[in-house]
Scaffold this motif. Structure first.
Motif, PDB file in Angstrom:
ATOM      1  N   PHE A 186       0.834  -1.199   0.000  1.00 42.99           N
ATOM      2  CA  PHE A 186       0.000   0.000   0.000  1.00 42.99           C
ATOM      3  C   PHE A 186       0.870   1.251   0.000  1.00 42.99           C
ATOM      4  N   LEU A 187       1.900   1.274   0.828  1.00 47.46           N
ATOM      5  CA  LEU A 187       2.814   2.410   0.859  1.00 47.46           C
ATOM      6  C   LEU A 187       3.530   2.579  -0.473  1.00 47.46           C
ATOM      7  N   ALA A 188       3.973   1.471  -1.051  1.00 44.65           N
ATOM      8  CA  ALA A 188       4.672   1.557  -2.338  1.00 44.65           C
ATOM      9  C   ALA A 188       3.775   2.099  -3.429  1.00 44.65           C
ATOM     10  N   GLY A 189       2.475   1.864  -3.294  1.00 43.17           N
ATOM     11  CA  GLY A 189       1.550   2.334  -4.323  1.00 43.17           C
ATOM     12  C   GLY A 189       1.020   3.725  -4.110  1.00 43.17           C
ATOM     13  N   THR A 190       1.179   4.292  -2.892  1.00 48.94           N
ATOM     14  CA  THR A 190       0.521   5.572  -2.613  1.00 48.94           C
ATOM     15  C   THR A 190       1.391   6.650  -1.975  1.00 48.94           C
ATOM     16  N   LEU A 191       2.417   6.291  -1.201  1.00 50.82           N
ATOM     17  CA  LEU A 191       3.103   7.312  -0.403  1.00 50.82           C
ATOM     18  C   LEU A 191       3.829   8.334  -1.265  1.00 50.82           C
ATOM     19  N   TYR A 192       4.494   7.892  -2.311  1.00 50.05           N
ATOM     20  CA  TYR A 192       5.207   8.834  -3.185  1.00 50.05           C
ATOM     21  C   TYR A 192       4.255   9.882  -3.748  1.00 50.05           C
ATOM     22  N   GLU A 193       3.080   9.437  -4.192  1.00 51.60           N
ATOM     23  CA  GLU A 193       2.099  10.384  -4.723  1.00 51.60           C
ATOM     24  C   GLU A 193       1.550  11.286  -3.617  1.00 51.60           C
ATOM     25  N   ASN A 194       1.389  10.738  -2.424  1.00 49.15           N
ATOM     26  CA  ASN A 194       0.973  11.563  -1.294  1.00 49.15           C
ATOM     27  C   ASN A 194       1.976  12.687  -1.044  1.00 49.15           C
ATOM     28  N   ILE A 195       3.251  12.351  -1.097  1.00 47.31           N
ATOM     29  CA  ILE A 195       4.291  13.344  -0.857  1.00 47.31           C
ATOM     30  C   ILE A 195       4.286  14.404  -1.963  1.00 47.31           C
ATOM     31  N   ILE A 196       4.128  13.972  -3.204  1.00 48.21           N
ATOM     32  CA  ILE A 196       4.052  14.938  -4.302  1.00 48.21           C
ATOM     33  C   ILE A 196       2.905  15.903  -4.073  1.00 48.21           C
ATOM     34  N   HIS A 197       1.760  15.376  -3.676  1.00 50.76           N
ATOM     35  CA  HIS A 197       0.599  16.232  -3.484  1.00 50.76           C
ATOM     36  C   HIS A 197       0.836  17.228  -2.360  1.00 50.76           C
TER      37      HIS A 197
END
Length: 527
Positions: A186-197
């Motif tokens: 779940f983190l691999a699929g979402t955290l990077y995009e969360n940080i970008i946002h």
């Protein structure tokens, strides 16, 4: 003993990748046993010259992430994973993975992180954090036309590395999952995009302030200004180096230019953005667990440690939950000037969140004064050694604990949550004394101290300046694990994953060589 290992990286190492920057020949992807040049420009603002990553699995785990209607497993993760080399992919901020994820779930909820009516509201409101009409959606230093990515899964671990040649930054993350890989996936699929946002929202905020103060003096916005500030301050005597968000002490030498508060506002804002992104991921994951736990009650015990590194200009941001580590190899400033005296020293940039850490143990006990059994058998509630992690909902919410049956359920869950989601945040200003950074899961440090890991990597770089230090360090770990178990290397590696967990954990690491190529070459000759 240093030496070549007989471990076959293709057959045994789940992940082995590398990246090299060359100011004259462009950027290269390191392929096992060879270097293949790819088109691209040298990231002018980058403060690292190359990196390598490697991972070895010990746990047997199924890639069964069906949460989010299977979207993460089937669509998002395959687009990121590249376990044996970096590959170039387009980055489309107009339709992020989080938007796709949210859209796929609109039939069952209005927003990805909206909690059920019976639950307490999340700390951060997703509807404001992920507005599709965000005015700064296509701006911010983490947005790029394309990025180079590498990473994948090894056992319950996941590793990611994302590099932007265009903007000169590096993102890397290690997610050390436990009781399953769902949280790490779940983190691999979402955290990077969360940080970008979150970075985009920060950019919006700071641009308003900078524009009002400067009348457009910095047309490229506060991120470029902060980067220039970092470069300018690096010419002077380096500041003390590292500060933690909790005391927020930034050296005055970082305050340059006509708007002295802008670089510091950006840095503090970036640390806050990282924390918000992790809190968002926690809210999202636990909500998904609540939706799925009737069919998969095991999800309430699944969790992950989190270690994130973001290198932007001369600033290295780190965030961690759990017991993974980032270790800096650096010289004393006087030794770095002499370039021949002194030895590298290891500086741990992250905190260790386990009951073995006296500060963490004291914090947990003081947070639960009415619970006489908050730590039992050297573990939080007798279940978990780490004191901070994402997920592991049964130690955070009573309704999730009630989903478990029999001995799996925690008795006397008096005052949850027992596991914290508050990360340790740190910013280190890269100086000319800094040589490399080792980012690794706890499996690495089960066998090597910080000093030993730094010594091994440095010795390898001295004799193999173009080699793969991450793979080498992992090979040395396997050799040590075999010796400790009384096996030959071949015997240990022939033990199947799952049973091999008795002898070593999943191990994931990244080695980042700091500085321009010329500086790295000189550093490699130091004794």
């Amino acid at each position: 003993m240093l030496g070549e290992s007989t471990v076959n990286p293709y057959g045994e190492f789940k992940i082995s990748f590398g990246y090299k920057c060359n100011a004259h020949k462009g950027c290269s992807c390191l392929i096992p046993n060879e270097i293949e040049n790819l088109p691209g420009k040298f990231p002018r603002n980058s403060s690292f010259s190359r990196l390598s990553g490697a991972a070895l699995s010990a746990n047997a785990t199924l890639a069964n992430t069906n949460i989010c209607n299977g979207l993460i497993r089937e669509e998002i993760l395959p687009s990121w994973d590249s376990p044996n080399s970096f590959r170039r992919i387009p980055s489309s901020p107009t339709l992020s993975r989080l938007d796709v994820l949210s859209s796929s779930l609109q039939s069952s909820m209005s927003n990805l992180s909206c909690s059920p009516a019976t639950s307490s509201p999340p700390e951060y409101d997703s509807s404001s954090l992920r507005s599709m009409s965000s005015p700064c959606r296509n701006e911010g230093f983490l947005n790029a036309m394309e990025v180079q990515v590498a990473g994948g899964a090894a056992g319950e671990d996941r590793v990611q590395a994302v590099c932007s040649e265009e903007n000169g930054w590096l993102f890397c993350a290690i997610f050390d999952g436990f009781n399953g890989r769902d949280a790490a996936d779940f983190l691999a699929g979402t955290l990077y995009e969360n940080i970008i946002h979150q970075a985009n929202l920060l950019d919006c905020e700071l641009k308003k302030d900078v524009t009002g103060a400067s009348n457009g003096f910095y047309p490229h916005g506060p991120f470029q200004y902060a980067l220039e500030g970092a470069r300018n301050s690096h010419v002077e005597k380096p500041p003390a180096g590292t500060f933690n968000k909790k005391n927020s002490s930034i050296d005055n030498s970082t305050k340059n230019g006509p708007f002295p508060d802008s670089p510091d506002s950006f840095r503090h804002g970036m640390l806050d953005s990282l924390q918000r992104a992790v809190s968002q991921a926690e809210n999202d994951f636990l909500y998904m667990v609540e939706q799925e736990m009737d069919d998969r009650p095991d999800l309430v015990s699944v969790g992950s440690c989190v270690l994130v590194g973001l290198l932007h200009g001369m600033d290295l941001y780190t965030l961690n939950l759990g017991d993974s580590r980032a270790v800096l190899a650096t010289y004393d400033e006087e030794d770095s000037e002499m370039k021949g005296c002194g030895r590298l020293k290891a500086i741990q940039l992250t905190d260790c969140h386990t009951v073995d850490n006296e500060l963490e143990r004291t914090r947990v006990l003081s947070d639960h004064p009415d619970d006489p059994a908050v730590i039992a058998g050297g573990k939080v509630k007798g279940k978990l050694k780490v004191t901070r992690a994402l997920g592991v909902g049964y130690l955070k919410k009573k309704n999730l604990n009630d989903a478990l049956m029999g001995i799996l359920r925690v008795r006397n869950l008096i005052s949850p949550p027992y596991i914290s989601i508050e990360p340790s945040l740190n910013l280190h200003r890269i100086s000319k004394s800094d040589h490399f950074v080792i980012v690794g899961s706890d499996g690495l440090f089960d066998f090597f101290s910080n000093d030993e890991a730094v010594k091994l990597v440095h010795s390898y770089i001295l004799s193999n300046p173009n080699g793969d230090p991450a793979k080498f360090l992992l090979e040395q770990l396997v050799g040590r694990a075999a010796d400790c178990a009384g096996f030959s290397l071949e015997e240990l590696m022939n033990i199947p994953a799952g049973r091999r967990r008795k002898y070593h954990d999943d191990v994931t690491l990244i080695v980042i060589i700091l500085g321009a190529n010329q500086r790295t070459s000189k550093a490699s000759t130091w004794v």
